[in-house]
Design a protein around this motif. Structure first.
Motif, PDB file in Angstrom:
ATOM      1  N   ILE A  12      32.763  16.217  42.488  1.00  7.97           N
ATOM      2  CA  ILE A  12      32.460  17.293  41.544  1.00  7.97           C
ATOM      3  C   ILE A  12      33.686  18.196  41.445  1.00  7.97           C
ATOM      4  N   PRO A  13      33.831  18.916  40.332  1.00 10.41           N
ATOM      5  CA  PRO A  13      35.010  19.792  40.192  1.00 10.41           C
ATOM      6  C   PRO A  13      34.956  20.982  41.134  1.00 10.41           C
ATOM      7  N   LEU A  14      36.106  21.355  41.656  1.00 12.52           N
ATOM      8  CA  LEU A  14      36.215  22.617  42.370  1.00 12.52           C
ATOM      9  C   LEU A  14      36.166  23.760  41.363  1.00 12.52           C
ATOM     10  N   PRO A  15      35.630  24.902  41.747  1.00 18.48           N
ATOM     11  CA  PRO A  15      35.652  26.032  40.811  1.00 18.48           C
ATOM     12  C   PRO A  15      37.090  26.468  40.552  1.00 18.48           C
ATOM     13  N   PRO A  16      37.394  26.889  39.333  1.00 22.51           N
ATOM     14  CA  PRO A  16      38.761  27.325  39.050  1.00 22.51           C
ATOM     15  C   PRO A  16      39.091  28.612  39.800  1.00 22.51           C
ATOM     16  N   VAL A  17      40.368  28.824  40.047  1.00 25.92           N
ATOM     17  CA  VAL A  17      40.843  30.085  40.615  1.00 25.92           C
ATOM     18  C   VAL A  17      41.240  30.999  39.461  1.00 25.92           C
ATOM     19  N   VAL A  18      40.769  32.228  39.503  1.00 24.77           N
ATOM     20  CA  VAL A  18      41.122  33.204  38.473  1.00 24.77           C
ATOM     21  C   VAL A  18      42.469  33.832  38.822  1.00 24.77           C
ATOM     22  N   LEU A  19      43.449  33.611  37.960  1.00 21.85           N
ATOM     23  CA  LEU A  19      44.740  34.296  38.063  1.00 21.85           C
ATOM     24  C   LEU A  19      44.829  35.253  36.886  1.00 21.85           C
ATOM     25  N   GLY A  20      44.798  36.537  37.163  1.00 22.57           N
ATOM     26  CA  GLY A  20      44.805  37.537  36.106  1.00 22.57           C
ATOM     27  C   GLY A  20      45.971  38.486  36.232  1.00 22.57           C
ATOM     28  N   GLU A  21      46.320  39.111  35.116  1.00 23.89           N
ATOM     29  CA  GLU A  21      47.449  40.040  35.107  1.00 23.89           C
ATOM     30  C   GLU A  21      47.139  41.214  34.191  1.00 23.89           C
ATOM     31  N   LEU A  22      47.462  42.408  34.664  1.00 24.88           N
ATOM     32  CA  LEU A  22      47.242  43.617  33.884  1.00 24.88           C
ATOM     33  C   LEU A  22      48.467  44.522  34.037  1.00 24.88           C
ATOM     34  N   GLY A  23      49.285  44.583  33.002  1.00 20.32           N
ATOM     35  CA  GLY A  23      50.492  45.398  33.028  1.00 20.32           C
ATOM     36  C   GLY A  23      51.730  44.601  33.412  1.00 20.32           C
ATOM     37  N   LYS A  24      52.830  44.867  32.678  1.00 20.54           N
ATOM     38  CA  LYS A  24      54.094  44.173  32.945  1.00 20.54           C
ATOM     39  C   LYS A  24      55.280  45.127  32.896  1.00 20.54           C
ATOM     40  N   ASP A  25      55.041  46.385  33.244  1.00 20.37           N
ATOM     41  CA  ASP A  25      56.108  47.379  33.184  1.00 20.37           C
ATOM     42  C   ASP A  25      57.092  47.138  34.336  1.00 20.37           C
ATOM     43  N   PRO A  26      58.346  46.802  34.044  1.00 14.34           N
ATOM     44  CA  PRO A  26      59.312  46.509  35.123  1.00 14.34           C
ATOM     45  C   PRO A  26      59.639  47.719  35.982  1.00 14.34           C
ATOM     46  N   ASN A  27      59.285  48.909  35.515  1.00 14.68           N
ATOM     47  CA  ASN A  27      59.562  50.127  36.281  1.00 14.68           C
ATOM     48  C   ASN A  27      58.422  50.510  37.223  1.00 14.68           C
ATOM     49  N   LYS A  28      57.352  49.730  37.215  1.00 12.66           N
ATOM     50  CA  LYS A  28      56.197  50.027  38.063  1.00 12.66           C
ATOM     51  C   LYS A  28      56.097  49.028  39.216  1.00 12.66           C
ATOM     52  N   THR A  29      55.489  49.488  40.296  1.00 17.37           N
ATOM     53  CA  THR A  29      55.155  48.612  41.415  1.00 17.37           C
ATOM     54  C   THR A  29      54.100  47.606  40.961  1.00 17.37           C
ATOM     55  N   THR A  30      54.211  46.372  41.438  1.00 19.55           N
ATOM     56  CA  THR A  30      53.233  45.342  41.110  1.00 19.55           C
ATOM     57  C   THR A  30      52.442  44.988  42.369  1.00 19.55           C
ATOM     58  N   VAL A  31      51.122  45.118  42.273  1.00 23.89           N
ATOM     59  CA  VAL A  31      50.222  44.871  43.401  1.00 23.89           C
ATOM     60  C   VAL A  31      49.389  43.629  43.116  1.00 23.89           C
ATOM     61  N   GLY A  32      49.338  42.737  44.076  1.00 29.01           N
ATOM     62  CA  GLY A  32      48.461  41.573  43.988  1.00 29.01           C
ATOM     63  C   GLY A  32      47.166  41.847  44.735  1.00 29.01           C
ATOM     64  N   ILE A  33      46.032  41.551  44.104  1.00 28.99           N
ATOM     65  CA  ILE A  33      44.721  41.781  44.708  1.00 28.99           C
ATOM     66  C   ILE A  33      44.034  40.431  44.903  1.00 28.99           C
ATOM     67  N   TYR A  34      43.647  40.141  46.147  1.00 32.61           N
ATOM     68  CA  TYR A  34      42.901  38.908  46.432  1.00 32.61           C
ATOM     69  C   TYR A  34      41.446  39.237  46.725  1.00 32.61           C
ATOM     70  N   GLY A  35      40.539  38.381  46.255  1.00 30.70           N
ATOM     71  CA  GLY A  35      39.126  38.492  46.589  1.00 30.70           C
ATOM     72  C   GLY A  35      38.433  37.174  46.318  1.00 30.70           C
ATOM     73  N   HIS A  36      37.178  37.072  46.736  1.00 34.16           N
ATOM     74  CA  HIS A  36      36.391  35.860  46.433  1.00 34.16           C
ATOM     75  C   HIS A  36      34.991  36.250  45.995  1.00 34.16           C
ATOM     76  N   VAL A  37      34.396  35.405  45.179  1.00 29.24           N
ATOM     77  CA  VAL A  37      33.066  35.706  44.641  1.00 29.24           C
ATOM     78  C   VAL A  37      32.072  34.587  44.917  1.00 29.24           C
ATOM     79  N   ASP A  38      32.418  33.685  45.843  1.00 29.99           N
ATOM     80  CA  ASP A  38      31.423  32.732  46.327  1.00 29.99           C
ATOM     81  C   ASP A  38      30.738  33.331  47.538  1.00 29.99           C
ATOM     82  N   VAL A  39      29.589  32.783  47.919  1.00 25.03           N
ATOM     83  CA  VAL A  39      28.790  33.363  48.998  1.00 25.03           C
ATOM     84  C   VAL A  39      28.281  32.278  49.938  1.00 25.03           C
ATOM     85  N   GLN A  40      27.815  32.745  51.101  1.00 29.81           N
ATOM     86  CA  GLN A  40      27.120  31.879  52.045  1.00 29.81           C
ATOM     87  C   GLN A  40      25.714  31.582  51.517  1.00 29.81           C
TER      88      GLN A  40
END
Length: 489
Positions: A92-120
């Motif tokens: 069966i297919p694995l669920p896709p990984v969401v890679l998202g981006e908000l903002g591309k200002d080269p003068n700003k700090t870029t923060v990566g946020i990791y999380g998961h939305v599957d459950v036990q």
């Protein structure tokens, strides 16, 4: 006496005069019922990654997350990471990984946020007081599977961003999102994807933050380390089929007898691991490091009451925490193939498999540990003189993670906690294993910090998992404050 209209006008001006971040906090307070409703909608999706019959639910959950990022103005890629094959040959297919981006200002700090939305997995017959997939608020707590681990924290991030936007405040950082749907089932496909994306999607990230952990007490905390995990199987076979103890008892070398002796040889009654050389790579504890544990808020008596036990393996707070986080531990989990049902059954099992794990600390290597364990158990078995067949196997292994908690990101985290909670953060480790923290740090060579919002008593992976409304809403404020603080670097 002020009329209601005058009071409302004064309140409006007070809000307008407050700082931009205080306005965000006020907005979050005003919209908390909306946030609870959205969490209710997410909890209703039974995204159990370990259950192949629920795979469509997991995929739908990933799509919902992607749509919310798009609603915030971000771009989203639902990244295919391949298929999963089961022992019966089903693919069966694995669920896709969401890679998202908000903002591309080269003068700003870029923060990566990791999380998961599957459950036990969760069923009401497991002992839940409420339907695990119907978010229920009771005594200030939000009960439901995934409320604390990790749907609530993921939503808190998105709500924090939404609050900035609703007030027409420019988001002070660029954001990149890495949200997966297989964390509870080994994060299949994620490591390979992160390595593949390191020179592209991940290349301009400055800091990475994870909110997939919990506080140790009622005091806010920042997590800077986790233990690794090696899970072992030890199999003993004595015959080609189960045997009747009345016919064969006393005539054969029983597999169960051998297995129990092997398991008993692993650890003594004080928790000391008996495998030679296992401590050889454990870094010695320094006096400076031990001091870190003295100021951490942790009540031993309350901890014992929660577990309904009268005595722990160690007597002091510092020693309990050190053996929970800083030193390796070994736990025996079960025996497969043995009779375990109600009633009596006089069977000699033909083959039994013991299951145990060792929690690793930094510098310990799973491959080296596997060799040590295998050599030791074969030696114990040989000393018994048993003719039975023995197999020892490392089912899976992952290394520990630890980082430098004096870097700028942890400074931003501490300042954010002071801003929201008015107290200093405890600096803690986790006894469990969150492999993605090490993977992200090792792959990107960037600072990784765990910024939890959940409580120590949230019951993650257990019955009646919950997230308090207070943790959910103040946690949203904390993540907004972190965004503001990290933007200064």
């Amino acid at each position: 006496m002020l009329t209601l209209a005058v009071f409302s006008l004064l309140l409006h001006f007070a809000i307008q005069a407050s700082s931009p971040l205080d306005q965000v906090f006020h907005y979050i307070d005003e919209h908390q019922d909306d946030y609870v409703q959205r969490l209710k909608e997410w909890i209703a999706i039974q995204s159990e990654s370990g259950n192949p019959t629920k795979r469509e639910d997991v995929i739908r959950m990933m799509q919902v997350v992607g749509e919310m990022i798009k609603h915030l103005g971000g771009t989203v890629e639902l990244t295919d990471v391949g298929n999963e094959e089961f022992a019966d040959g089903k693919i069966i297919p694995l669920p896709p990984v969401v890679l998202g981006e908000l903002g591309k200002d080269p003068n700003k700090t870029t923060v990566g946020i990791y999380g998961h939305v599957d459950v036990q997995p969760a069923k009401i017959e497991d002992g839940w007081s409420t339907d695990p997939y119907l978010l229920t608020e009771k005594d200030g707590n939000l009960y439901g599977r995934g409320s604390s681990d990790d749907k609530g924290p993921v939503l808190a991030w998105l709500h924090a961003i939404e609050a900035f936007q609703a007030l027409n405040q420019e988001l002070p950082v660029n954001l990149k999102f890495i949200f997966e749907g297989m964390e509870e089932s080994g994060s299949k496909g994620l490591d390979e994807l992160l390595k593949e994306k390191n020179e592209t999607f991940l290349s301009n990230i400055d800091y990475i933050v994870i909110s997939d952990s919990a506080w140790l007490s009622k005091k806010p905390a920042l997590t800077y380390g986790t233990r690794g995990l090696c899970y072992f199987l030890v199999e003993v076979q004595c015959a080609n089929q189960d045997l009747h103890s009345g016919l064969y008892g006393g005539t054969v070398h029983e597999a169960m007898t051998d297995l129990i002796a092997l398991l008993d040889s692993l650890v003594n009654s004080t928790g000391y691991i008996l495998i030679p050389g296992i401590d050889s790579d454990v870094m010695p504890l320094t006096d400076e490091e031990r001091v870190l544990y003295e100021g951490i808020e942790f009540n031993l008596e309350a901890f014992k009451r929660t577990l309904d036990i009268t005595e722990l393996l160690h007597k002091t707070k510092e020693d309990v925490l050190l053996h929970r986080w800083r030193f390796p531990s070994l736990s025996i989990h079960g025996i497969e193939g043995a009779f375990s049902g109600p009633g009596a059954k006089t069977v000699i099992p033909a083959k039994v498999t013991g299951k145990f794990s060792i929690r690793l600390v930094p510098n310990m290597d799973p491959d080296k540990l596997s060799s040590q364990v295998t050599t030791y158990l074969h030696g114990v078995f040989a000393a018994r003189g048993s003719p039975n067949r023995l197999r020892v196997a490392l089912e899976y292994g992952s290394k520990a993670w630890v980082t430098n908690f004096t870097d700028k990101q942890y400074d931003a985290g501490r300042r954010a906690i002071r801003k929201v909670f008015g107290t200093e953060a405890d600096l803690i480790r986790e006894g469990g294993t969150i492999p993605v923290a090490r993977t992200l740090q090792h792959t990107t060579q960037k600072s990784v910090m765990m910024l939890p919002i959940g409580g120590a008593d949230d019951g993650i992976h257990s019955q009646n998992e919950k997230l308090s409304r207070n943790s959910y809403i103040n946690g949203t404020k904390l993540l907004a404050a972190y965004i503001a603080e990290i933007s200064q670097f």
